[in-house]
Design an enzyme around this catalytic site. Structure first.
Site, mmCIF file in Angstrom:
data_model
loop_
_atom_site.group_PDB
_atom_site.id
_atom_site.type_symbol
_atom_site.label_atom_id
_atom_site.label_comp_id
_atom_site.label_asym_id
_atom_site.label_seq_id
_atom_site.Cartn_x
_atom_site.Cartn_y
_atom_site.Cartn_z
ATOM 1 N N CYS A 31 -6.314 11.541 -31.451
ATOM 2 C CA CYS A 31 -7.378 12.502 -31.113
ATOM 3 C C CYS A 31 -8.694 11.787 -30.834
ATOM 4 O O CYS A 31 -9.291 11.190 -31.743
ATOM 5 C CB CYS A 31 -7.521 13.504 -32.255
ATOM 6 S SG CYS A 31 -8.964 14.565 -32.153
ATOM 7 N N CYS A 34 -11.732 13.092 -32.790
ATOM 8 C CA CYS A 34 -11.608 12.701 -34.201
ATOM 9 C C CYS A 34 -12.189 11.308 -34.423
ATOM 10 O O CYS A 34 -12.823 11.029 -35.450
ATOM 11 C CB CYS A 34 -10.154 12.713 -34.653
ATOM 12 S SG CYS A 34 -9.338 14.319 -34.574
#
Length: 302
Positions: A31, A34
């Protein structure tokens, strides 16, 4: 920051959140957002210096935990306090918004200092070190004057140590709260009992005088109530409760339920401080307090 799994979730998140807010960051290695959010959260955890704890959960590896929180996209962050989610957000927020989010929920530095001092005080009390406990509670009240729990414990300990003058000074800022607070109402009842006992109406032979008048008239509730307050002033709590229950067994509504209200105050006073526990857990109950609560309920409901 700590990596959380199913195995350590209860300890590192649920139990920990009873003592400090825990921010749970659901992320995954693939991600992109993230990767940008994670370092900022770690930086803020350091800067906030104990005001919250960061827990990271790899949503790919810990799908059971992600499902438990209903995570549909990542990054998702959930803030837990006392074992329960109180707020959250999805996406990589900028640092300014992250600070606003945290500041909305986290205790201030003053509150943290006060809470730490109070916990140390209660530990000292458990060890019988009243001097240290009193010092720590005084520091807690000074650090956070709005901390009602710390002030209650501080005033209560001063009274237990027969320092009524200091107790009155410490209690004065919250006296107006007594009518709407069970804890502060209990302290006021204790202080009022001390005033009553100090009037000079009762001397060293008071015990015999009370006993004689009550023996002559079991329904002399004025004398029974006076004796209960006299016993409160001497910190003879169970004797005071026994006398108040004698009134209640004969007339529950006497004097606008004065006996019941004073019973409740005494039980609040003698209730030992309870340790913080995670949501859903029940702190241990003092057997003496539990016994008198049952007796009070039985009499009032009969």
């Amino acid at each position: 920051m700590i990596d959380v799994t199913v195995e350590n979730f209860e300890t590192e998140v649920l139990a920990a959140s009873a003592h400090v807010p825990v921010l749970v960051d659901f992320w995954a290695p693939w991600c992109g957002p993230c990767k940008s959010l994670g370092p900022v959260l770690e930086k803020l955890e350091t800067e906030y210096a104990g005001r919250f704890k960061l827990a990271k959960i790899d949503s790919d590896q810990q799908q059971q935990l992600a499902g438990m929180f209903g995570v549909r996209s990542i990054p998702t962050c959930m803030l837990l306090m006392n074992g329960q989610p109180v707020d959250g957000f999805t996406g990589a927020l900028p640092e300014s918004q992250l600070r606003s989010f945290l500041d909305k929920h986290l205790p201030s530095v003053a509150e943290l200092v006060a809470n730490a001092e109070e916990e140390q005080a209660l530990q000292a009390l458990a060890e019988g070190d009243t001097d240290t406990a009193l010092e720590k509670l005084q520091h807690a009240v000074m650090a956070d004057p709005a901390n009602d729990d710390a002030r209650f414990d501080y005033v209560k300990l001063l009274l237990q140590l027969d320092r009524a003058g200091d107790a009155r000074t410490a209690f004065a800022p919250v006296l107006a709260k007594a009518a709407g607070s069970r804890k502060f109402g209990a302290l006021k009842a204790w202080l009022d009992a001390l005033d009553f006992a100090a009037t000079g109406a009762y001397d060293a032979d008071a015990e015999a005088g009370f006993a004689a008048r009550i023996a002559a008239n079991k329904r002399d509730f004025d004398t029974r109530y006076a004796r209960a307050r006299w016993l409160m002033a001497g910190q003879r709590w169970t004797d005071a409760l026994d006398e108040l229950l004698e009134i209640l067994m004969r007339d529950k509504g006497w004097n606008d339920e004065a006996a019941r209200k004073t019973c409740v105050a005494v039980l609040e006073i003698i209730e030992p401080p309870k340790p913080k526990v995670a949501e859903g857990q029940i702190p241990p109950e003092d057997p003496v307090v539990a016994s008198y609560r049952r007796r009070l309920s039985s009499v009032v409901l009969s």
